[in-house]
Design an enzyme around this catalytic site. Sequence first.
Site, mmCIF file in Angstrom:
data_model
loop_
_atom_site.group_PDB
_atom_site.id
_atom_site.type_symbol
_atom_site.label_atom_id
_atom_site.label_comp_id
_atom_site.label_asym_id
_atom_site.label_seq_id
_atom_site.Cartn_x
_atom_site.Cartn_y
_atom_site.Cartn_z
ATOM 1 C CB THR A 1 -0.918 0.026 1.239
ATOM 2 O OG1 THR A 1 -1.645 -1.198 1.302
ATOM 3 C CG2 THR A 1 -1.890 1.187 1.167
ATOM 4 C CE LYS B 1 -5.208 -1.248 1.678
ATOM 5 N NZ LYS B 1 -5.623 -2.532 2.223
ATOM 6 C CE LYS C 1 1.858 1.580 4.881
ATOM 7 N NZ LYS C 1 1.419 0.801 3.764
HETATM 8 P P1 NAP Z 1 5.236 -6.467 7.427
HETATM 9 O O1 NAP Z 1 4.805 -7.648 8.218
HETATM 10 O O2 NAP Z 1 5.881 -5.319 8.116
HETATM 11 O O3 NAP Z 1 6.190 -7.038 6.244
HETATM 12 C C1 NAP Z 1 6.892 -6.249 5.337
HETATM 13 C C2 NAP Z 1 7.999 -7.136 4.792
HETATM 14 O O4 NAP Z 1 8.667 -6.455 3.729
HETATM 15 C C3 NAP Z 1 9.051 -7.476 5.843
HETATM 16 O O5 NAP Z 1 9.357 -8.858 5.782
HETATM 17 C C4 NAP Z 1 10.242 -6.612 5.422
HETATM 18 O O6 NAP Z 1 11.522 -7.167 5.693
HETATM 19 C C5 NAP Z 1 10.062 -6.579 3.934
HETATM 20 N N1 NAP Z 1 10.749 -5.407 3.397
HETATM 21 C C6 NAP Z 1 10.552 -4.099 3.722
HETATM 22 N N2 NAP Z 1 11.372 -3.321 3.032
HETATM 23 C C7 NAP Z 1 12.102 -4.152 2.250
HETATM 24 C C8 NAP Z 1 13.121 -3.931 1.318
HETATM 25 N N3 NAP Z 1 13.575 -2.686 1.073
HETATM 26 N N4 NAP Z 1 13.649 -5.009 0.692
HETATM 27 C C9 NAP Z 1 13.195 -6.254 0.948
HETATM 28 N N5 NAP Z 1 12.237 -6.539 1.833
HETATM 29 C C10 NAP Z 1 11.693 -5.481 2.487
HETATM 30 O O7 NAP Z 1 4.031 -5.830 6.634
HETATM 31 P P2 NAP Z 1 2.680 -6.548 6.131
HETATM 32 O O8 NAP Z 1 1.671 -6.493 7.209
HETATM 33 O O9 NAP Z 1 3.010 -7.826 5.452
HETATM 34 O O10 NAP Z 1 2.210 -5.465 5.036
HETATM 35 C C11 NAP Z 1 2.911 -5.313 3.808
HETATM 36 C C12 NAP Z 1 2.169 -4.264 2.962
HETATM 37 O O11 NAP Z 1 0.821 -4.713 2.747
HETATM 38 C C13 NAP Z 1 2.076 -2.894 3.656
HETATM 39 O O12 NAP Z 1 2.170 -1.889 2.697
HETATM 40 C C14 NAP Z 1 0.689 -2.925 4.287
HETATM 41 O O13 NAP Z 1 0.157 -1.617 4.449
HETATM 42 C C15 NAP Z 1 -0.080 -3.733 3.266
HETATM 43 N N6 NAP Z 1 -1.255 -4.463 3.809
HETATM 44 C C16 NAP Z 1 -1.162 -5.165 4.976
HETATM 45 C C17 NAP Z 1 -2.287 -5.831 5.459
HETATM 46 C C18 NAP Z 1 -2.244 -6.612 6.770
HETATM 47 O O14 NAP Z 1 -3.311 -7.019 7.262
HETATM 48 N N7 NAP Z 1 -1.077 -6.854 7.364
HETATM 49 C C19 NAP Z 1 -3.487 -5.804 4.756
HETATM 50 C C20 NAP Z 1 -3.552 -5.116 3.545
HETATM 51 C C21 NAP Z 1 -2.421 -4.446 3.078
HETATM 52 P P3 NAP Z 1 12.189 -7.188 7.150
HETATM 53 O O15 NAP Z 1 11.988 -8.589 7.595
HETATM 54 O O16 NAP Z 1 13.610 -6.833 6.929
HETATM 55 O O17 NAP Z 1 11.468 -6.152 7.988
#
Ligand code: NAP
Length: 289
Positions: A96, A171, A239
């Site tokens: 997102t 979104k 965010k």
């Molecule tokens: P998260 O658990 O914080 O996971 C993000 C992942 O991306 C982490 O494993 C992180 O690695 C990796 N990452 C970040 N920057 C990176 C980079 N520069 N290079 C390689 N890997 C990188 O987040 P999430 O909950 O999965 O959400 C991910 C996205 O989906 C966000 O934008 C969020 O707003 C969106 N989203 C989430 C949900 C939900 O329910 N969680 C629902 C809809 C949309 P590290 O292990 O190093 O931190």
Amino acid sequence: MKTVGFIGLGVMGFPMAGHISKAFPTQVYNRTLSKAEDWAELYSGSIALSPKEMGTSCEEIFLCVGNDDDVKEVIAGDEGLLSSLKSGSIIVDHTTTSATLSREMSNICIDKGVNYLDAPVSGGQAGAENAALTIMAGGDKDSYEKVCETMGHYSKFSKLMGSSGSGQLTKMVNQICIAGLLQGLAEGINFSLKSQLDISDVIEVISKGAAQSWQMENRWETMSLDQYDHGFAVDHMRKDLKIALEEAQKQGASLEITKLIDGYYKDIQDMGGNRWDTSSLMKRLQNND
Ligand code: NAP
């Protein structure tokens, strides 16, 4: 058979890449290597040590990282995808982000002959785990149609909303609608509890009428039990709301309630709730009573 790449193995990306690996040879990359190693223990697939390395072996690459800066680094950084991807490749970004970032990435990619789709998701951790996400995409129609088969392995519905950035704008609408709704639900549950009504009876009745919602069905019980560890973190929501508020200012659209709720989420961060889920508006309310 094509090898599919997946970058970002967090709450969402880890299971999404897992579903893909059951259908296609898969390569994964994550900033913290141990998460990629954990993934490779559970699923079959290879690990890339940089986005650049992945660009040499995959022509269809999916991202689900944190925010605008993460996407920029993965695509256009020194070790980014564009330093190695072949012309004709497709990047699908499930992060997102702002719509401005999507358009910027799309333009940079087009210069290299690569297609970029913004494709944020809805459905949360459970949707990712159960292959039941909803995807809202923006970008080129031919590219979208090419990646639909892969996306079908972790989604129940997807739609191309228009040109680049349209997925992210959709979104934003989703998050705007959820913010006010969750506060209303928190107030309703809190009011029921204070009025000594049986909350499960209340929900049984009103969930059959006009007040029904996904949040009501899936969160009323945990909210009334003061449990807030269900996936979508307050930090991510702030965010998203910041992105929506900035876009609304550009469009001249009023987001009165969204602005208010964003302030409430700031209160929750101040309470230490950065990783609590978004239904913790209930905890803030009870804290203030
Ligand atoms: P998260 O658990 O914080 O996971 C993000 C992942 O991306 C982490 O494993 C992180 O690695 C990796 N990452 C970040 N920057 C990176 C980079 N520069 N290079 C390689 N890997 C990188 O987040 P999430 O909950 O999965 O959400 C991910 C996205 O989906 C966000 O934008 C969020 O707003 C969106 N989203 C989430 C949900 C939900 O329910 N969680 C629902 C809809 C949309 P590290 O292990 O190093 O931190």
